[in-house]
Write an enzyme that holds these catalytic residues in place. Structure first.
Site, short mmCIF file in Angstrom:
data_model
loop_
_atom_site.label_atom_id
_atom_site.label_comp_id
_atom_site.label_asym_id
_atom_site.label_seq_id
_atom_site.Cartn_x
_atom_site.Cartn_y
_atom_site.Cartn_z
N ASN A 134 57.53 39.12 41.89
CA ASN A 134 56.53 39.58 42.87
C ASN A 134 55.17 39.69 42.19
OD1 ASN A 134 55.98 41.08 45.59
ND2 ASN A 134 55.08 42.40 44.04
N GLU A 197 54.51 35.31 45.10
CA GLU A 197 53.14 35.09 45.54
C GLU A 197 52.36 34.12 44.66
OE1 GLU A 197 54.57 38.87 47.40
OE2 GLU A 197 54.73 37.92 45.42
N ASP A 244 39.00 54.55 49.62
CA ASP A 244 39.70 53.35 50.03
C ASP A 244 38.86 52.55 51.03
OD1 ASP A 244 41.82 51.45 50.31
OD2 ASP A 244 43.24 53.02 49.87
#
Length: 429
Positions: A134, A197, A244
Site C-alpha cells: 500500500n 498505488e 486540515d
C-alpha cells in the site's frame, strides 16, 4: 519511457520560480505559499535539500501531471489506472546521503499557530505486509529527529498496521517525499485493497522506475527526494492539533508513533511541502474523489459536464455537479450517486450545463431561480460523513442535496439575461 517518479523532473517540465535565500521553518513557508501562484522551489533553513511548493495548486497543473487535456480525460485516466495498474520497473538505487537531522531535514515545518508541532505534509507511506502493498499520504507530526506521530485514518494502511499489531509486530514503513504529482494522486486515491498505488502511478506515467529501499526493501520511486526507513509502532502518542483541509484545527487523537531507523536524501531530487488548507492540498486530496463522483453520477444520467469539490468546503465536503438529464428525476439520482461515490460529502448542488460550476454566484443564482425546497431537496439523516466537519460528532451528519437544474420543458423564465461586453446589449442564454 518509464518515469523516475520524482518531483524534480516534473518541475523541470512544468517550470518553477526559485526563491532566493532560506525560508524559516516556523511560519515562513506558510507566508511564502499562502499567496498561491505557480510552482516554487525554496530551501528551508537547515535542510540539506530544496523543496517544492504550490506544485499543483491549479487545476491545469493536475491535468499536466496526468497528461490530460480535460477533467473528463483526467478522471477516465485515473479511474482506468486504479482498475488496471501496471508493473513497476525496478532499477538500481540512486546515490543517497544520510540526512543528519532525520525527520527535521525532510524538512519539518510549523505552519500555523495552535498546531501541535512541526509537520511533514507531503509524506507518502509505503508498506508491504503479508503480500499486500500500500502507498498512501499521511501527515507526520515531528517530535524529534527520529520520532514522529502519524495520522492514520481507518483505510488500507490502518488495516495493514492492525494486522501487524495483532501479531505483536511493528509495521515496517518507508516514507518518501518529493515524488511526481501523479504518484501523490495515486497515493491519495482509493483503489480496492490489494491494488498497489505505485502500480496505479505506473499506469498514469507509462511506467514507473523504482528501487528497493535500503532497510526494508520496499519499492521507492527512483527520483524521490527524501527516503525515511522506520516502523509504525505499537506505541501511540497524541497527534495534533493540525489545520486540515477545512482550515479548522483538527482535534488531538492518540495515533501510532513512527520510529525512524534511517533517513536519507537524494542530492539530485527535491522534497515537497504542501501548505495545509492551501489550494495544492485541496487539489491533491479532492481530485481523485471528483473522479469517483464523476464515475458514479455518470452511471445514472446521460452526461456529466463538470464536478467540483468546492474550495470553501476544503475541497471535500461540498460538490457542485453539472449534468444533462432525460427526466426531471435524474438530478435526485445524481445526488444519491454522488453521496455513494464520495461518502464524505455533506452537501451537493446539481445544476444544468449552462451554470459555471467554478462561479459561486452562478451556482447561487441557479438555487435562487430553479430550486424549491418542498420538491427539490434531498435529506439523508444520520449518515456517515467526514470527521473533518467539526459540526459532525464522530463523523455522523445530515446530508443535503439540492436539485437546482432547469426543468425539462422550462421556458424563457428559467434563462439568465447577460450583457454582451462592449455592446450594451442583453441576451438570454
Amino acid at each position: 519511457m518509464a518515469s523516475d517518479g520524482g518531483l524534480a523532473r516534473f518541475l523541470e517540465a512544468a517550470g518553477f520560480e526559485r526563491v532566493e535565500g532560506e525560508v524559516e521553518p516556523e511560519y515562513g513557508v506558510t507566508m511564502l505559499l499562502a499567496g498561491g501562484g505557480g510552482p516554487l522551489v525554496f530551501r528551508v533553513r537547515g535542510a540539506p535539500l530544496d523543496a517544492g511548493g504550490n506544485v499543483v495548486s491549479a487545476r491545469e497543473r493536475v491535468l499536466q501531471a496526468l497528461g490530460a487535456s480535460s477533467d473528463a480525460e483526467a478522471y477516465e485516466k485515473l479511474l482506468r489506472a486504479m482498475s488496471s495498474p501496471e508493473p513497476l520497473r525496478f532499477t538500481g538505487a540512486p546515490t543517497l546521503r544520510e540526512a543528519p537531522r532525520g525527520l527535521l531535514d525532510a524538512p519539518a515545518v510549523r505552519f500555523y499557530e495552535g498546531e501541535g508541532g512541526p509537520y511533514l505534509t507531503a509524506s507518502v507511506f509505503i508498506a508491504c505486509w503479508r503480500g499486500v502493498c500500500n502507498a498512501s499520504v499521511h501527515r507526520v507530526m515531528v517530535k524529534g529527529e527520529r520520532v514522529g506521530v502519524v495520522r492514520v485514518v481507518p483505510r488500507h494502511l490502518w488495516r495493514l498496521y492492525r494486522e501487524a499489531v495483532g501479531e505483536g509486530r511493528d509495521l515496517p514503513v518507508t516514507v518518501v517525499l518529493g515524488v511526481h504529482p501523479a504518484v501523490l494522486l495515486a497515493a491519495a486515491s482509493s483503489p480496492r485493497l490489494g491494488v498497489f498505488e505505485l502500480g496505479v502511478a505506473s499506469a498514469l506515467l507509462g511506467g514507473l522506475e523504482v528501487y528497493e529501499s535500503p532497510v526494508h526493501g520496499n519499492p521507492v520511486p527512483a527520483g524521490a527526494g527524501v527516503v525515511v526507513e522506520g516502523w509504525l509502532t505499537r506505541e501511540t502518542a497524541p497527534e495534533g492539533p493540525f489545520v486540515d483541509a477545512t482550515g479548522t484545527l483538527d482535534k488531538v487523537r492518540e495515533q501510532p508513533a513512527l520510529r525512524v531507523e534511517a533517513a536519507y536524501y537524494n542530492p539530485d531530487g527535491v522534497s515537497h511541502v504542501i501548505l495545509p488548507a492551501g489550494r495544492e492540498h485541496l487539489m491533491l486530496m479532492g481530485f481523485p474523489r471528483e473522479a469517483q463522483v464523476w464515475e458514479a453520477v455518470s452511471r445514472v444520467v446521460p452526461r456529466v459536464h463538470a464536478v467540483r469539490l468546492t474550495p470553501a468546503s476544503g475541497g471535500w465536503l461540498h460538490a457542485v455537479i453539472a449534468i444533462e438529464k432525460n427526466h426531471d428525476g435524474d438530478a435526485k439520482n445524481a445526488i444519491l450517486a454522488a453521496f455513494a461515490g464520495h461518502p464524505s460529502l455533506k452537501h451537493v448542488v446539481v445544476v444544468s450545463p449552462d451554470i459555471d460550476v467554478d462561479d459561486p454566484g452562478d451556482v447561487e443564482w441557479a438555487i435562487a431561480t430553479r430550486f424549491q425546497a418542498d420538491r427539490d431537496l434531498v435529506v439523508v439523516r444520520e449518515a456517515r460523513g467526514s470527521t473533518l466537519d467539526p459540526s459532525a460528532p464522530e463523523g455522523f451528519t445530515t446530508k443535503l442535496g439540492l436539485d437546482a437544474t432547469k426543468p425539462l420543458g422550462g421556458g424563457v423564465e428559467y434563462e439568465k439575461a447577460t450583457r454582451i461586453p462592449g455592446r450594451g446589449l442583453v441576451r438570454v442564454r
